[in-house]
Design a protein around this motif. Structure first.
Motif, PDB file in Angstrom:
ATOM      1  N   LEU A   1      29.789  56.222  56.141  1.00 56.14           N
ATOM      2  CA  LEU A   1      29.434  55.047  55.359  1.00 56.14           C
ATOM      3  C   LEU A   1      29.737  53.775  56.143  1.00 56.14           C
ATOM      4  N   ASN A   2      28.877  52.796  55.988  1.00 53.68           N
ATOM      5  CA  ASN A   2      29.116  51.475  56.555  1.00 53.68           C
ATOM      6  C   ASN A   2      30.239  50.820  55.771  1.00 53.68           C
ATOM      7  N   ARG A   3      31.253  50.365  56.450  1.00 50.58           N
ATOM      8  CA  ARG A   3      32.416  49.789  55.768  1.00 50.58           C
ATOM      9  C   ARG A   3      32.014  48.678  54.806  1.00 50.58           C
ATOM     10  N   GLN A   4      31.046  47.876  55.165  1.00 45.21           N
ATOM     11  CA  GLN A   4      30.613  46.777  54.311  1.00 45.21           C
ATOM     12  C   GLN A   4      29.324  47.098  53.563  1.00 45.21           C
ATOM     13  N   GLY A   5      28.942  48.358  53.575  1.00 45.55           N
ATOM     14  CA  GLY A   5      27.726  48.751  52.891  1.00 45.55           C
ATOM     15  C   GLY A   5      27.887  48.750  51.378  1.00 45.55           C
ATOM     16  N   ALA A   6      26.783  48.558  50.672  1.00 45.49           N
ATOM     17  CA  ALA A   6      26.775  48.575  49.207  1.00 45.49           C
ATOM     18  C   ALA A   6      26.033  49.826  48.755  1.00 45.49           C
ATOM     19  N   TYR A   7      26.698  50.677  47.985  1.00 49.10           N
ATOM     20  CA  TYR A   7      26.157  51.994  47.694  1.00 49.10           C
ATOM     21  C   TYR A   7      26.019  52.312  46.204  1.00 49.10           C
ATOM     22  N   ALA A   8      26.780  51.669  45.335  1.00 47.77           N
ATOM     23  CA  ALA A   8      26.778  52.066  43.924  1.00 47.77           C
ATOM     24  C   ALA A   8      27.128  50.884  43.035  1.00 47.77           C
ATOM     25  N   THR A   9      26.790  51.008  41.762  1.00 49.95           N
ATOM     26  CA  THR A   9      27.171  50.005  40.763  1.00 49.95           C
ATOM     27  C   THR A   9      27.853  50.635  39.551  1.00 49.95           C
ATOM     28  N   SER A  10      27.878  51.952  39.460  1.00 49.52           N
ATOM     29  CA  SER A  10      28.440  52.633  38.291  1.00 49.52           C
ATOM     30  C   SER A  10      29.925  52.328  38.145  1.00 49.52           C
ATOM     31  N   VAL A  11      30.361  52.149  36.909  1.00 49.13           N
ATOM     32  CA  VAL A  11      31.780  51.921  36.633  1.00 49.13           C
ATOM     33  C   VAL A  11      32.459  53.282  36.549  1.00 49.13           C
ATOM     34  N   MET A  12      33.207  53.610  37.578  1.00 54.25           N
ATOM     35  CA  MET A  12      33.894  54.895  37.676  1.00 54.25           C
ATOM     36  C   MET A  12      35.324  54.666  38.115  1.00 54.25           C
ATOM     37  N   GLY A  13      36.235  55.487  37.612  1.00 56.49           N
ATOM     38  CA  GLY A  13      37.615  55.408  38.049  1.00 56.49           C
ATOM     39  C   GLY A  13      38.566  55.235  36.891  1.00 56.49           C
ATOM     40  N   THR A  14      39.803  54.906  37.219  1.00 54.51           N
ATOM     41  CA  THR A  14      40.866  54.700  36.241  1.00 54.51           C
ATOM     42  C   THR A  14      41.299  53.248  36.331  1.00 54.51           C
ATOM     43  N   LEU A  15      41.371  52.577  35.213  1.00 56.22           N
ATOM     44  CA  LEU A  15      41.498  51.125  35.198  1.00 56.22           C
ATOM     45  C   LEU A  15      42.635  50.604  36.061  1.00 56.22           C
ATOM     46  N   HIS A  16      43.824  51.202  35.975  1.00 59.99           N
ATOM     47  CA  HIS A  16      44.961  50.630  36.698  1.00 59.99           C
ATOM     48  C   HIS A  16      44.842  50.771  38.212  1.00 59.99           C
ATOM     49  N   CYS A  17      43.872  51.536  38.685  1.00 58.40           N
ATOM     50  CA  CYS A  17      43.625  51.650  40.120  1.00 58.40           C
ATOM     51  C   CYS A  17      42.198  51.206  40.487  1.00 58.40           C
ATOM     52  N   MET A  18      41.517  50.522  39.589  1.00 60.59           N
ATOM     53  CA  MET A  18      40.113  50.177  39.784  1.00 60.59           C
ATOM     54  C   MET A  18      39.969  48.846  40.513  1.00 60.59           C
ATOM     55  N   ALA A  19      39.198  48.847  41.598  1.00 63.32           N
ATOM     56  CA  ALA A  19      38.966  47.639  42.379  1.00 63.32           C
ATOM     57  C   ALA A  19      38.157  46.632  41.575  1.00 63.32           C
ATOM     58  N   PRO A  20      38.385  45.333  41.801  1.00 64.26           N
ATOM     59  CA  PRO A  20      37.587  44.322  41.099  1.00 64.26           C
ATOM     60  C   PRO A  20      36.098  44.441  41.400  1.00 64.26           C
ATOM     61  N   ASP A  21      35.736  45.019  42.560  1.00 67.40           N
ATOM     62  CA  ASP A  21      34.326  45.228  42.898  1.00 67.40           C
ATOM     63  C   ASP A  21      33.636  46.108  41.854  1.00 67.40           C
ATOM     64  N   ILE A  22      34.378  47.095  41.324  1.00 68.39           N
ATOM     65  CA  ILE A  22      33.845  47.956  40.262  1.00 68.39           C
ATOM     66  C   ILE A  22      33.995  47.270  38.909  1.00 68.39           C
ATOM     67  N   LEU A  23      35.148  46.661  38.717  1.00 70.66           N
ATOM     68  CA  LEU A  23      35.477  46.058  37.424  1.00 70.66           C
ATOM     69  C   LEU A  23      34.433  45.028  36.985  1.00 70.66           C
ATOM     70  N   LEU A  24      33.873  44.290  37.925  1.00 74.68           N
ATOM     71  CA  LEU A  24      32.893  43.263  37.587  1.00 74.68           C
ATOM     72  C   LEU A  24      31.667  43.839  36.892  1.00 74.68           C
ATOM     73  N   ASN A  25      31.429  45.136  37.064  1.00 75.44           N
ATOM     74  CA  ASN A  25      30.258  45.759  36.457  1.00 75.44           C
ATOM     75  C   ASN A  25      30.500  46.226  35.016  1.00 75.44           C
ATOM     76  N   ILE A  26      31.727  46.044  34.511  1.00 74.33           N
ATOM     77  CA  ILE A  26      32.004  46.434  33.135  1.00 74.33           C
ATOM     78  C   ILE A  26      31.322  45.482  32.162  1.00 74.33           C
ATOM     79  N   SER A  27      31.554  44.190  32.341  1.00 76.06           N
ATOM     80  CA  SER A  27      30.984  43.210  31.419  1.00 76.06           C
ATOM     81  C   SER A  27      29.525  42.909  31.730  1.00 76.06           C
TER      82      SER A  27
END
Length: 305
Positions: A176-202
């Motif tokens: 994977l390209n380190r700066q590549g963009a690959y997904a938008t799905s909100v996956m993971g556990t909240l207390h370890c979830m990156a803001p990159d994923i979190l922004l897709n919740i709202s």
């Protein structure tokens, strides 16, 4: 999924070629049980998913199986020892089962009950998890649920990353390209979830993300304090990091950590995925440098017992 074997309810009954001994833990779509392979007497962990729940669990089962297949077909690499592998899978009338090595414990359990033991092995386990994450990324896989519960500790006291049901598998199976963009799905556990994923919740599909989400999660595991219990906690931290009025680079909670761990965690928990630490920054970080200037990552494979 937790796999510690003590303090668990006992049971004993035949289950196909296995004798199931106890329930180890229950995850989002499956439960794990400790079982003895009757012909060989080998102790194994069996991950059991109910077929009647396939409507809700089929995607996770498919993703996990896809990761195991990719790991099995990849050119052997030393970092594979820090990833859980699938021994075999089978099904019964009512269940789909994945069989794998039985681990001695999981990191979440050890952090709660044996914190001094975890501190003793913190540097080595951090290196092993980092090598495992990097190996996944080289195979086109973003784990998306790196957390203490999914870090298993084997009988030789080595860390292994497991539970791949929320992973993203890139179709090309290439690094994977380190700066590549690959997904938008909100996956993971909240207390370890990156803001990159979190922004897709709202705002669904607001931001595509990539491999840096796993490095954020590693920072949460290394720090191991309830800093991000809610979405608001994460956003407050991001606001602090991006404010112009702060006088210190490190968040106050990180400033008293020893052995450069404060700087390491600050780099892993950088809100910006483009400047967040990745494998190169972690492996070259002063935390892991010998006095001679050589990185301990050079010996990371041999330090596994």
């Amino acid at each position: 999924m937790s796999t510690h074997t003590n303090e668990a309810p006992q049971a004993s009954f035949a289950h196909g070629p296995f004798r199931v001994l106890r329930t180890l833990g229950v995850g989002g779509y499956a439960k794990a049980v400790a079982a003895q392979d009757i012909p060989s007497n080998r102790m194994m962990c069996i991950k059991v998913s109910q077929k009647h729940n396939l409507k809700h669990t089929a995607l996770a089962i498919s993703k996990e199986l896809g990761v195991y297949q990719r790991l099995a077909s990849a050119i052997p690499c030393p970092a594979a020892k820090f990833l859980m592998g699938l021994e075999f899978s089978f099904e019964t009338k009512d269940e789909i089962c994945f069989a794998m090595d039985l681990m001695a414990s999981d990191l979440d359990h050890l952090m709660i009950y044996r914190s001094s033991y975890c501190y003793e092995h913190a540097s080595r386990w951090t290196m092993q998890i980092a090598l495992g994450i990097n190996a996944l990324h080289d195979l086109g896989i973003i784990h998306r649920d790196i957390k203490a519960e999914n870090i298993l500790i084997d009988i030789r006291e080595n860390a292994r990353i497991g539970d791949f049901g929320l992973s993203h598998l890139d179709a090309d199976a290439r690094p994977l390209n380190r700066q590549g963009a690959y997904a938008t799905s909100v996956m993971g556990t909240l207390h370890c979830m990156a803001p990159d994923i979190l922004l897709n919740i709202s705002i669904p599909s607001y931001m595509k993300y990539g491999p840096p989400v796993d490095w954020w999660s590693l920072g949460c595991v290394v720090f191991r304090l309830p800093l991000f219990e809610t979405q608001q906690h994460i956003l407050s931290y991001v606001n602090w990091c991006t404010s112009n009025g702060r006088t210190h680079r490190q968040y106050p909670s990180f400033q008293n950590l020893k052995d450069n761990f404060g700087d390491l965690i600050s780099g892993l928990l950088d809100p910006s995925p483009t400047s967040r630490y990745g494998f190169n920054e972690v492996s070259g970080h002063p935390t892991f440098l010998y006095p001679c200037g050589t990185s301990a990552f050079v010996d990371a494979y041999s330090c596994g017992k």
